[in-house]
Design a protein around this motif. Structure first.
Motif, short mmCIF file in Angstrom:
data_model
loop_
_atom_site.label_atom_id
_atom_site.label_comp_id
_atom_site.label_asym_id
_atom_site.label_seq_id
_atom_site.Cartn_x
_atom_site.Cartn_y
_atom_site.Cartn_z
N ARG A 65 -10.46 -3.30 27.64
CA ARG A 65 -10.79 -4.56 28.32
C ARG A 65 -10.52 -4.34 29.81
O ARG A 65 -9.44 -4.59 30.31
CB ARG A 65 -9.96 -5.69 27.75
CG ARG A 65 -10.38 -6.04 26.33
CD ARG A 65 -9.64 -7.26 25.82
NE ARG A 65 -10.30 -7.75 24.65
CZ ARG A 65 -9.94 -7.47 23.39
NH1 ARG A 65 -8.91 -6.70 23.17
NH2 ARG A 65 -10.60 -7.96 22.38
N ASN A 66 -11.55 -3.85 30.48
CA ASN A 66 -11.41 -3.46 31.88
C ASN A 66 -11.02 -4.61 32.80
O ASN A 66 -10.25 -4.41 33.73
CB ASN A 66 -12.69 -2.78 32.37
CG ASN A 66 -12.90 -1.44 31.71
OD1 ASN A 66 -11.96 -0.68 31.53
ND2 ASN A 66 -14.14 -1.16 31.33
N GLU B 175 -5.18 -5.22 25.31
CA GLU B 175 -5.81 -4.71 26.53
C GLU B 175 -6.73 -3.53 26.23
O GLU B 175 -7.78 -3.38 26.85
CB GLU B 175 -4.73 -4.29 27.54
CG GLU B 175 -5.31 -3.87 28.88
CD GLU B 175 -4.25 -3.54 29.90
OE1 GLU B 175 -4.06 -2.34 30.18
OE2 GLU B 175 -3.60 -4.48 30.42
N GLY C 72 -8.41 -3.13 23.56
CA GLY C 72 -9.51 -3.55 22.70
C GLY C 72 -9.34 -3.16 21.25
O GLY C 72 -10.27 -3.19 20.46
N GLU D 153 -7.81 -8.15 18.51
CA GLU D 153 -8.35 -9.35 19.13
C GLU D 153 -7.23 -10.38 19.32
O GLU D 153 -6.48 -10.66 18.39
CB GLU D 153 -9.44 -9.96 18.26
CG GLU D 153 -10.66 -9.08 18.10
CD GLU D 153 -11.34 -8.78 19.42
OE1 GLU D 153 -11.46 -9.70 20.26
OE2 GLU D 153 -11.78 -7.63 19.61
N PHE E 80 -12.09 -11.52 28.16
CA PHE E 80 -11.50 -10.75 27.07
C PHE E 80 -12.53 -9.85 26.35
O PHE E 80 -12.22 -9.29 25.31
CB PHE E 80 -10.80 -11.67 26.08
CG PHE E 80 -9.55 -12.28 26.64
CD1 PHE E 80 -8.34 -11.61 26.57
CD2 PHE E 80 -9.58 -13.51 27.28
CE1 PHE E 80 -7.18 -12.15 27.12
CE2 PHE E 80 -8.42 -14.06 27.82
CZ PHE E 80 -7.23 -13.38 27.74
N ALA E 81 -13.73 -9.73 26.92
CA ALA E 81 -14.73 -8.83 26.33
C ALA E 81 -14.22 -7.40 26.46
O ALA E 81 -13.50 -7.06 27.39
CB ALA E 81 -16.06 -8.99 27.06
N ASP E 82 -14.58 -6.58 25.51
CA ASP E 82 -14.07 -5.20 25.53
C ASP E 82 -15.18 -4.19 25.32
O ASP E 82 -16.28 -4.51 24.93
CB ASP E 82 -12.98 -5.01 24.48
CG ASP E 82 -13.47 -5.17 23.06
OD1 ASP E 82 -14.44 -5.91 22.85
OD2 ASP E 82 -12.89 -4.56 22.16
#
Length: 75
Positions: A2-3, A34, A36, A39, A61-63
């Motif tokens: 999760r950049n 962090e 990914g 969840e 929070f997209a990974d």
């Protein structure tokens, strides 16, 4: 990874341990979120977002697959 989470944490000059403690999580749990690998639930998302001073939205929070998972997918 999760950049956006990682980059925001680094921008605030915080360690994973500092974010985890402030959010009420273990460092290992925060690290998994962090990276990914797990969840976050809604409560965790809100807590982490407060510590990182961002809005708790799904896009933040997209990974993406981390390097280790990418290697496993290729094999």
């Amino acid at each position: 990874m999760r950049n956006m989470m990682r980059n925001r944490r680094l921008t605030l000059n915080l360690s994973q341990q500092e974010v985890a403690e402030s959010a009420g999580l273990s460092r290992a749990n925060y690290s998994h979120i962090e990276r990914g690998r797990s969840e976050p639930n809604l409560e965790q998302m809100i807590s982490i977002a407060k510590v990182l001073k961002v809005e708790p939205n799904a896009k933040f929070f997209a990974d993406e697959c981390d390097e280790m998972e990418q290697r496993q997918l290729v094999v």
